[in-house]
Structure formats: C-alpha cells, structure tokens
Design a protein around this motif. Sequence first.
Motif, short mmCIF file in Angstrom:
data_model
loop_
_atom_site.label_atom_id
_atom_site.label_comp_id
_atom_site.label_asym_id
_atom_site.label_seq_id
_atom_site.Cartn_x
_atom_site.Cartn_y
_atom_site.Cartn_z
N ASN A 67 -71.45 68.49 41.05
CA ASN A 67 -70.15 69.10 40.78
C ASN A 67 -69.44 69.61 42.02
N ILE A 68 -70.12 69.71 43.14
CA ILE A 68 -69.46 70.17 44.37
C ILE A 68 -68.65 69.02 44.94
N GLN A 69 -67.35 69.28 45.10
CA GLN A 69 -66.45 68.26 45.64
C GLN A 69 -66.22 68.43 47.14
N ALA A 70 -66.25 69.67 47.61
CA ALA A 70 -65.93 69.93 49.02
C ALA A 70 -66.49 71.28 49.42
N SER A 71 -66.75 71.41 50.72
CA SER A 71 -67.14 72.71 51.27
C SER A 71 -66.72 72.76 52.73
N ALA A 72 -66.43 73.98 53.18
CA ALA A 72 -66.06 74.15 54.58
C ALA A 72 -66.31 75.58 55.01
N LEU A 73 -66.67 75.73 56.27
CA LEU A 73 -66.79 77.04 56.89
C LEU A 73 -65.49 77.25 57.66
N ILE A 74 -64.80 78.35 57.34
CA ILE A 74 -63.47 78.61 57.87
C ILE A 74 -63.49 79.96 58.60
N LEU A 128 -65.73 92.86 50.41
CA LEU A 128 -65.58 91.60 49.69
C LEU A 128 -66.83 90.74 49.88
N GLU A 129 -67.37 90.22 48.78
CA GLU A 129 -68.50 89.30 48.85
C GLU A 129 -68.10 87.89 48.44
N HIS A 130 -67.45 87.77 47.28
CA HIS A 130 -67.06 86.45 46.75
C HIS A 130 -65.66 86.52 46.17
N ILE A 131 -65.00 85.38 46.18
CA ILE A 131 -63.75 85.18 45.44
C ILE A 131 -63.98 83.95 44.58
N LEU A 132 -63.62 84.03 43.31
CA LEU A 132 -63.76 82.90 42.41
C LEU A 132 -62.43 82.68 41.71
N ILE A 133 -61.89 81.47 41.85
CA ILE A 133 -60.63 81.11 41.21
C ILE A 133 -60.90 79.92 40.31
N LYS A 134 -60.42 80.01 39.08
CA LYS A 134 -60.65 78.94 38.11
C LYS A 134 -59.33 78.28 37.74
N TYR A 189 -63.11 74.97 40.14
CA TYR A 189 -63.25 76.32 40.65
C TYR A 189 -63.13 76.27 42.17
N ILE A 190 -62.60 77.33 42.75
CA ILE A 190 -62.70 77.55 44.18
C ILE A 190 -63.59 78.78 44.33
N LEU A 191 -64.67 78.61 45.03
CA LEU A 191 -65.61 79.71 45.27
C LEU A 191 -65.62 79.99 46.76
N MET A 192 -65.39 81.24 47.11
CA MET A 192 -65.39 81.65 48.51
C MET A 192 -66.41 82.75 48.70
N ALA A 193 -67.11 82.71 49.82
CA ALA A 193 -68.10 83.74 50.15
C ALA A 193 -67.96 84.12 51.62
N ARG A 194 -68.07 85.40 51.89
CA ARG A 194 -68.06 85.86 53.29
C ARG A 194 -69.27 85.26 53.99
N ILE A 227 -65.35 73.85 46.62
CA ILE A 227 -64.62 73.42 45.43
C ILE A 227 -65.61 72.75 44.50
N VAL A 228 -65.63 73.22 43.25
CA VAL A 228 -66.60 72.79 42.25
C VAL A 228 -65.86 72.24 41.04
N LYS A 229 -66.32 71.11 40.50
CA LYS A 229 -65.68 70.48 39.35
C LYS A 229 -65.80 71.26 38.06
N SER A 230 -66.93 71.85 37.80
CA SER A 230 -67.11 72.50 36.50
C SER A 230 -67.92 73.77 36.68
N HIS A 231 -68.06 74.53 35.61
CA HIS A 231 -68.77 75.80 35.70
C HIS A 231 -70.18 75.76 35.14
N ASP A 232 -70.63 74.62 34.67
CA ASP A 232 -71.95 74.53 34.05
C ASP A 232 -73.08 75.05 34.94
N GLU A 233 -72.95 74.80 36.22
CA GLU A 233 -74.01 75.17 37.14
C GLU A 233 -73.59 76.33 38.04
#
Length: 115
Positions: free
Chosen positions: A14-21, A64-70, A75-80, A90-96
């Motif tokens: 389900n993970i479509q993309a990831s990046a360290l910014i 701030l630890e995480h930001i989750l946008i649905k 989903y967009i999941l961000m973590a410090r 960026i994740v396709k679904s919330h099942d996992e």
Amino acid sequence: MYSILEDLNKTSLNIQASALISTDGLVIASALPKGMDEDTFGAVSAALNSVGTQSICELAGGALEHILIKSTQNYILMARAGKESILTVIVKSHDELENLLSNVKHAVDKMVLIA
C-alpha cells in the motif's frame, strides 16, 4: 537514506511513495514513483509540517510526532525524523495503518542514528 526508504516501501504493497524532507522543503532522499514531482512533494511536506508544528505549539502543547491526512483514496503520513527533517509517506489504504506507523517509526529511528 535511500535504502532505508526503499526498505520501508517494501514493507507494504500500500505504500506508494516515501521521502525524507528537510523542514525547509528540500528533499534529502526519496523513493517516489515516476511522474511524482520531488520538489512539490518536498514543498507540501514542509508546509504541512509547519502548520502542524504551529498548531501543536499553540493549541495542544508538547512536540509534534505525526501528522495523518486522509483523502478518499490515500493517506499522507508524516513523522518527525530528527530536529530538521520529516519522513513523509503516501499510503493507498488504511488496512495496515498500525503496522505502517510502526514501520515508519523504525525507519525514522534508523535515519536519526545516521544523521
């Protein structure tokens, strides 16, 4: 850093993309699909992090630890990831999602040790 992102992306179909910014929007490392603009990914991540950090400081307290946008599709999941960087996934679904949160934290822990 790239290999950590690749390993993270392989933990779930389900993970479509990831990046360290960096907190100023520069892409440090990324594992993005073709056609996804790295500069836009970085700028949006930095903007969301800024708003999230300001919101926590002014309204909720703590750090701030995480930001989750649905959205309806993803989903967009961000973590410090240290003081000056953010891991955005960026994740396709919330099942996992719980498993993904654990995998993201593990990747962040590795990145903080390297940085």
